[in-house]
Design an enzyme around this catalytic site. Structure first.
Site, PDB file in Angstrom:
ATOM      1  N   ASN A   7       0.879  -1.172   0.000  1.00  0.00           N
ATOM      2  CA  ASN A   7       0.000   0.000   0.000  1.00  0.00           C
ATOM      3  C   ASN A   7       0.916   1.222   0.000  1.00  0.00           C
ATOM      4  OD1 ASN A   7      -1.800   2.037   0.487  1.00  0.00           O
ATOM      5  ND2 ASN A   7      -2.718   1.108   2.308  1.00  0.00           N
ATOM      6  N   LYS A  14       3.255   0.827   3.192  1.00  0.00           N
ATOM      7  CA  LYS A  14       2.940  -0.243   4.152  1.00  0.00           C
ATOM      8  C   LYS A  14       3.016  -1.566   3.426  1.00  0.00           C
ATOM      9  CE  LYS A  14      -0.501   2.428   6.585  1.00  0.00           C
ATOM     10  NZ  LYS A  14      -1.920   2.644   6.548  1.00  0.00           N
ATOM     11  N   ARG A  90      -2.380  -2.094  -3.650  1.00  0.00           N
ATOM     12  CA  ARG A  90      -3.599  -1.300  -3.467  1.00  0.00           C
ATOM     13  C   ARG A  90      -3.501  -0.081  -4.385  1.00  0.00           C
ATOM     14  NH1 ARG A  90      -5.096   2.921   1.159  1.00  0.00           N
ATOM     15  NH2 ARG A  90      -7.217   3.286   0.499  1.00  0.00           N
ATOM     16  N   HIS A 179     -12.954   2.632  -0.205  1.00  0.00           N
ATOM     17  CA  HIS A 179     -12.997   1.553   0.799  1.00  0.00           C
ATOM     18  C   HIS A 179     -13.643   0.290   0.224  1.00  0.00           C
ATOM     19  CE1 HIS A 179     -13.136   4.875   4.090  1.00  0.00           C
ATOM     20  NE2 HIS A 179     -11.894   4.417   3.990  1.00  0.00           N
ATOM     21  N   HIS A 207     -18.073   1.496   7.494  1.00  0.00           N
ATOM     22  CA  HIS A 207     -16.608   1.498   7.661  1.00  0.00           C
ATOM     23  C   HIS A 207     -16.251   2.822   8.328  1.00  0.00           C
ATOM     24  CE1 HIS A 207     -12.350   0.649   6.244  1.00  0.00           C
ATOM     25  NE2 HIS A 207     -12.304   1.922   6.585  1.00  0.00           N
ATOM     26  N   ASN A 210     -10.631   6.747  10.444  1.00  0.00           N
ATOM     27  CA  ASN A 210     -10.285   8.139  10.222  1.00  0.00           C
ATOM     28  C   ASN A 210     -10.983   8.669   8.980  1.00  0.00           C
ATOM     29  OD1 ASN A 210      -8.809  10.097  11.443  1.00  0.00           O
ATOM     30  ND2 ASN A 210      -6.916   8.910  11.288  1.00  0.00           N
ATOM     31  N   ARG A 240     -12.085  15.354   7.796  1.00  0.00           N
ATOM     32  CA  ARG A 240     -12.816  15.739   6.568  1.00  0.00           C
ATOM     33  C   ARG A 240     -14.268  16.065   6.886  1.00  0.00           C
ATOM     34  NH1 ARG A 240     -11.303  10.436   3.318  1.00  0.00           N
ATOM     35  NH2 ARG A 240      -9.339  10.229   4.422  1.00  0.00           N
ATOM     36  N   GLU A 384      -8.101  -5.447   4.958  1.00  0.00           N
ATOM     37  CA  GLU A 384      -7.929  -5.105   3.548  1.00  0.00           C
ATOM     38  C   GLU A 384      -6.733  -5.822   2.932  1.00  0.00           C
ATOM     39  OE1 GLU A 384      -8.699  -0.960   4.929  1.00  0.00           O
ATOM     40  OE2 GLU A 384      -9.371  -0.661   2.881  1.00  0.00           O
TER      41      GLU A 384
END
Ligand code: ADP
Length: 396
Positions: A7, A14, A90, A179, A207, A210, A240, A384
């Site tokens: 990712n 990651k 991803r 997502h 979901h 953050n 957000r 994920e």
């Protein structure tokens, strides 16, 4: 087969190495501050987490360090690169081009690049990660798994905005949703938990991390979701704003003398529960504990968040003309029992009945509705990386 799941962000990366037969994580970690100075955090299964500073001028060095750590004599989990059968990447935005994961070819790379202006912060970084891996692991099959792909089944009535049609025609301005890997993973698991075929259940997945989004999954397909062209729409998130009256932008721009970049920073970084709590925190652990100890702004912030979630759930019940299962996932959904309880209190009209004792749990798969509840409600931890590994194996 061992699958390396990557990712890749603009300055971080990651990774997890997953054995697809046992579905166990063999090792995981994170490269940070790529292009600045660089550090690698690496943890083999059952071993200590080790953090070391390493110069990472580009993502290529970062991935080389990941490979070195995975194959190291002492801390490694495989002997050499040949034991990594495939890489799953991803990719954030697949636009209308990708409704499924794909094996990466030159054409696929070009098509991902064509989606860059839909996700200017994410897609270019994802491509850099793919390029770096291809350079260091030539011959290893690579798969792209898109955040948007699962939502490509949405009907036009759910994805079209009330804007001039020419913007869809010329620029593909529409709802895409994000997502998707998580919504797909969690909704499949929800169907297993209620013992029904995936294509015969109506599920609403919340979901809540953050970044937060809700998805209506009818008969195995996403039919609506709360994020839009970008991940800014929908729920009130960590920082957000989610949905607002679009005319607020002109109003604030004039009052505060902000340009478009300033407005976007305000909406993405300074709003959400962080802004709403008067900059107290974007973290629900801080907000719920402040609310519980009498902080009124924190209490209102938590209420605004939960109310918005409940309204979206209600609208998706309408969209699907019913719901069989509701699932909570991600950091807040898996851990914040207060949030789940508050959301479920709004859903009494659906016959949702909460099992308060079960709802007291954190981070584990559990049914939190009572046996006589008309809708089954679960906490289902998302994964994920495992979903990306499964998709990758299925394609290679
Ligand atoms: P993302 O992947 O979008 O960064 P996560 O799914 O990891 O987010 O969720 C992170 C959020 O989960 C944190 O900001 C925090 O608000 C929330 N969270 C994590 N643990 C808890 C907890 N024990 N109680 C309440 N909220 C929690």
């Amino acid at each position: 087969m061992n699958v390396l799941v990557i990712n890749c962000g603009s300055s971080s990366l990651k990774f997890q190495l997953i054995n697809s037969d046992s579905e166990q994580v063999l090792a995981k970690g994170l490269c940070e501050r790529i292009g600045i100075d660089g550090s690698l955090t690496y943890q083999p299964a059952g071993g200590e987490k080790v953090k070391s500073d390493k110069a990472m001028p580009t993502h290529t060095e970062a991935i080389q360090f990941v490979i070195d750590a995975l194959t190291d004599d002492k801390t490694g989990v495989v002997k050499d690169l040949k034991e990594i059968g495939a890489v799953g990447h991803r990719v954030v935005h697949g636009g209308e081009k990708f409704a499924k994961s794909v094996v990466i070819t030159d054409e696929v790379m070009k098509a991902i690049e064509e989606c860059n202006d839909l996700a200017p912060l994410h897609n270019p970084a994802n491509l850099i990660g793919i390029n770096a891996c291809q350079k260091l692991m030539p011959g290893t099959p690579m798969v792209a798994v898109f955040d948007t792909a699962f939502h490509q089944t949405m009907p036009a009535k759910a994805y079209m905005y009330g804007l001039p049609y020419e913007y869809y025609d010329k620029y593909k301005v529409r709802r895409y949703g994000f997502h998707g890997t998580s919504h797909s993973f969690v909704s499949k698991r929800a169907a297993e938990l209620v013992g029904k075929p995936y294509d015969a259940v109506k599920t609403i997945v919340c979901h809540l991390g953050n970044g937060a989004s809700i998805c209506a999954v009818e008969n195995g397909e996403s039919v609506d979701t709360s994020m839009g062209l970008t991940p800014l729409e929908g729920l009130v998130m960590g920082t957000r704003s989610g949905d607002i009256d679009p005319a607020i932008l002109e109003f604030i721009a004039k009052k505060e003398d902000l340009d478009i970049a300033g407005l976007m920073t305000m909406l993405n970084k300074k709003s959400g529960v962080f802004g709403l709590s008067n900059n107290l925190s974007s973290d629900f652990r801080d907000l719920t504990s402040a609310a519980e100890s009498g902080n009124e702004i924190a209490a209102t912030t938590v209420d605004v968040f939960c109310y918005r979630v409940a309204k979206y759930v209600g609208s998706y019940v309408a969209a699907m003309n019913g719901v069989d299962v509701i699932a909570f996932t991600a950091g807040i959904g898996e851990n914040a029992s207060l949030v789940r309880e508050k959301v479920m209190e709004y859903l009494g009209y659906l016959g949702v009945a909460i099992d308060k004792e079960a709802n007291d749990s954190h981070g584990e798969e559990v049914k939190i509705s009572t046996p006589d509840s008309k809708v089954d409600v679960f906490v289902i931890p998302t994964n994920e990386e495992l979903a990306i590994a499964r998709e990758t194996v299925a394609l290679v």
